[in-house]
Design an enzyme around this catalytic site. Structure first.
Site, PDB file in Angstrom:
ATOM      1  N   LYS A  91      28.792  63.546  40.722  1.00 59.68           N
ATOM      2  CA  LYS A  91      29.709  62.811  41.601  1.00 59.68           C
ATOM      3  C   LYS A  91      31.154  63.309  41.475  1.00 59.68           C
ATOM      4  O   LYS A  91      31.983  63.018  42.338  1.00 59.68           O
ATOM      5  CB  LYS A  91      29.637  61.305  41.347  1.00 59.68           C
ATOM      6  CG  LYS A  91      30.182  60.831  40.008  1.00 59.68           C
ATOM      7  CD  LYS A  91      30.093  59.314  39.926  1.00 59.68           C
ATOM      8  CE  LYS A  91      30.665  58.795  38.620  1.00 59.68           C
ATOM      9  NZ  LYS A  91      30.605  57.318  38.527  1.00 59.68           N
ATOM     10  N   ASP A  92      31.456  64.080  40.400  1.00 63.29           N
ATOM     11  CA  ASP A  92      32.798  64.657  40.233  1.00 63.29           C
ATOM     12  C   ASP A  92      32.950  65.985  40.966  1.00 63.29           C
ATOM     13  O   ASP A  92      34.060  66.516  41.057  1.00 63.29           O
ATOM     14  CB  ASP A  92      33.101  64.900  38.744  1.00 63.29           C
ATOM     15  CG  ASP A  92      33.230  63.618  37.947  1.00 63.29           C
ATOM     16  OD1 ASP A  92      33.560  62.572  38.548  1.00 63.29           O
ATOM     17  OD2 ASP A  92      32.991  63.658  36.722  1.00 63.29           O
ATOM     18  N   ARG A 146      36.082  52.753  45.763  1.00 61.97           N
ATOM     19  CA  ARG A 146      34.776  52.384  46.340  1.00 61.97           C
ATOM     20  C   ARG A 146      34.280  51.059  45.770  1.00 61.97           C
ATOM     21  O   ARG A 146      33.814  50.182  46.504  1.00 61.97           O
ATOM     22  CB  ARG A 146      33.762  53.501  46.024  1.00 61.97           C
ATOM     23  CG  ARG A 146      32.313  53.125  46.315  1.00 61.97           C
ATOM     24  CD  ARG A 146      31.354  54.172  45.770  1.00 61.97           C
ATOM     25  NE  ARG A 146      31.392  54.283  44.318  1.00 61.97           N
ATOM     26  CZ  ARG A 146      30.730  53.493  43.481  1.00 61.97           C
ATOM     27  NH1 ARG A 146      29.969  52.502  43.959  1.00 61.97           N
ATOM     28  NH2 ARG A 146      30.802  53.656  42.178  1.00 61.97           N
ATOM     29  N   ARG A 147      34.374  50.927  44.449  1.00 57.62           N
ATOM     30  CA  ARG A 147      33.930  49.671  43.833  1.00 57.62           C
ATOM     31  C   ARG A 147      34.848  48.518  44.218  1.00 57.62           C
ATOM     32  O   ARG A 147      34.387  47.401  44.476  1.00 57.62           O
ATOM     33  CB  ARG A 147      33.889  49.834  42.312  1.00 57.62           C
ATOM     34  CG  ARG A 147      32.776  50.752  41.820  1.00 57.62           C
ATOM     35  CD  ARG A 147      32.880  51.023  40.337  1.00 57.62           C
ATOM     36  NE  ARG A 147      31.780  51.847  39.859  1.00 57.62           N
ATOM     37  CZ  ARG A 147      31.869  52.721  38.857  1.00 57.62           C
ATOM     38  NH1 ARG A 147      33.037  52.895  38.237  1.00 57.62           N
ATOM     39  NH2 ARG A 147      30.826  53.423  38.480  1.00 57.62           N
ATOM     40  N   ARG A 168      42.003  53.079  33.930  1.00 58.00           N
ATOM     41  CA  ARG A 168      41.560  54.418  33.568  1.00 58.00           C
ATOM     42  C   ARG A 168      41.021  54.353  32.156  1.00 58.00           C
ATOM     43  O   ARG A 168      41.127  53.355  31.479  1.00 58.00           O
ATOM     44  CB  ARG A 168      42.747  55.408  33.599  1.00 58.00           C
ATOM     45  CG  ARG A 168      43.225  55.873  34.946  1.00 58.00           C
ATOM     46  CD  ARG A 168      42.334  56.881  35.649  1.00 58.00           C
ATOM     47  NE  ARG A 168      41.816  57.969  34.813  1.00 58.00           N
ATOM     48  CZ  ARG A 168      42.387  59.166  34.692  1.00 58.00           C
ATOM     49  NH1 ARG A 168      43.509  59.429  35.336  1.00 58.00           N
ATOM     50  NH2 ARG A 168      41.831  60.097  33.950  1.00 58.00           N
ATOM     51  N   ARG A 174      37.458  51.112  28.430  1.00 58.77           N
ATOM     52  CA  ARG A 174      37.210  50.152  29.514  1.00 58.77           C
ATOM     53  C   ARG A 174      36.503  48.896  29.010  1.00 58.77           C
ATOM     54  O   ARG A 174      36.889  47.784  29.350  1.00 58.77           O
ATOM     55  CB  ARG A 174      36.411  50.837  30.627  1.00 58.77           C
ATOM     56  CG  ARG A 174      37.203  51.964  31.279  1.00 58.77           C
ATOM     57  CD  ARG A 174      36.459  52.590  32.437  1.00 58.77           C
ATOM     58  NE  ARG A 174      37.183  53.765  32.929  1.00 58.77           N
ATOM     59  CZ  ARG A 174      37.233  54.158  34.190  1.00 58.77           C
ATOM     60  NH1 ARG A 174      36.590  53.472  35.111  1.00 58.77           N
ATOM     61  NH2 ARG A 174      37.900  55.231  34.540  1.00 58.77           N
ATOM     62  N   CYS A 261      36.558  62.117  46.164  1.00 60.80           N
ATOM     63  CA  CYS A 261      35.920  61.096  45.327  1.00 60.80           C
ATOM     64  C   CYS A 261      36.848  59.916  45.068  1.00 60.80           C
ATOM     65  O   CYS A 261      36.446  58.925  44.471  1.00 60.80           O
ATOM     66  CB  CYS A 261      35.433  61.704  44.019  1.00 60.80           C
ATOM     67  SG  CYS A 261      36.724  62.304  42.940  1.00 60.80           S
TER      68      CYS A 261
END
Length: 335
Positions: A91-92, A146-147, A168, A174, A261
């Site tokens: 996805k990166d 997106r989230r 981040r 996190r 992205c």
């Protein structure tokens, strides 16, 4: 001397150099691939840690552009001959194909879903309800527009009090926000938590009905130079054709939308009936006020044209989303 003939042993092949980011997740993913490559080739694999711009910058991904920030340094090392192959979170990976490099393998992907890690192990509904009773919104951290878009749209549809907070950091950082009480929950990729052996910390899997993942989520990309045909052929044994076709459709959707992205874009391809692919796409605003969600189905034959078939499906769905006004929702589009 006993008269026995002396046989010279061929020198062992040098270790293959696998380039990887330094994060715990990247190292875990690369270690998995290294073991498989050694099993297939009989050659040792040495991990070469490389720091990328995305690892050192403290800016939000949306500010630094997102696309390629975790990848460019690894690709430079490949092209300069400092490493033999590289492992990325797919996805990166930017959607544009780089000159001189080849996507040698896309292994079978992990769980595609996003995961909620919440205080007291509460699910999303329980968390929001409990904090509403305390007179405040649930504060949920994520670094992904997106989230944010899908969480905020979910909350708006239910009249739920929810605040998304941009964050981040690595997985420890996190989850630490929740452990310290600075946030009520964070959203992370299930695949990453599984690969780190931390699936027990997941409070709830967010199914695609609630949150469609990022294009390529859960999949890995193994790259080498196009000139190293022997290595590319060896790595191809790790390729999983159904996964490669899924991500081809998802990435074609992303590319046709001209979205990086860091844009609030989601895409998920799944196999339905035999030889049929279903692709779902979402484009929205990060505040959740507008969310476009569409899907498309197409027959796919798993032959040498399968990726082209999947790419056509992704482009067709992107065209429909753009016709419905997707471009205006994404802000500045990637060029």
């Amino acid at each position: 001397m006993n008269g026995q003939p002396i046989t010279e042993q061929a020198p062992a092949a040098p270790a293959l150099r696998l380039g990887t980011r330094r994060s715990a997740l990247a190292m875990a993913q690369s270690g998995m691939v290294a073991r498989e490559v050694t099993r297939l080739t009989g050659r040792a694999v040495e991990l070469v840690e490389i720091t990328t711009y995305g690892d050192t910058s403290r800016e939000a991904l949306a500010q630094i552009g997102g696309t390629g920030v975790f990848v460019s340094a690894l690709r430079d090392a490949l092209l300069e001959g400092r490493i033999d192959f590289a492992v990325h979170s797919l996805k990166d990976l930017p959607t544009a194909a780089p000159e001189g490099l080849v996507l040698a393998a896309v292994p079978e992907r992990e769980d595609v879903r996003d995961a909620l890690v919440a205080h007291e192990g509460l699910g999303l509904d329980e968390l929001v309800e409990k904090l509403a009773g305390a007179g405040r919104p649930a504060r949920i951290g994520t670094g992904s527009p997106r989230r944010m878009a899908q969480l905020n749209a979910w909350a708006a549809a239910r009249g739920a009090a929810l605040e998304t907070v941009a964050i981040r950091g690595n997985v420890d950082t996190r989850i630490g926000y929740v452990a310290k009480g600075e946030l009520d929950a964070v959203v992370l990729a299930t695949a990453g938590l599984n690969r780190l052996g931390r699936s027990a910390e997941i409070s709830q899997h967010l199914d695609p009905e609630l949150m469609i993942p990022a294009p390529g989520q859960g999949a890995l990309a193994i790259e080498c130079t196009s000139a190293d045909t022997d290595l590319a052929a060896a790595l191809a044994a790790l390729d999983h054709a159904p996964t490669r076709v899924e991500v081809a459709a998802e990435r074609a959707l992303l590319a046709a939308l001209e979205a990086g992205c860091s844009a609030p874009v989601a895409g998920l391809a799944t196999w339905g009936r035999p030889n049929e692919l279903r692709l779902e796409g979402v484009v929205g605003t990060t505040d959740g006020a507008t969310l476009l969600k569409m899907s498309a189905n197409g027959p796919i034959v798993l032959d040498e044209t399968a990726e082209q078939q999947a790419t056509a499906l992704g482009r067709a769905l992107a065209a429909r989303l753009l016709d419905a006004g997707a471009a205006a929702l994404m802000g500045e589009r990637a060029r």
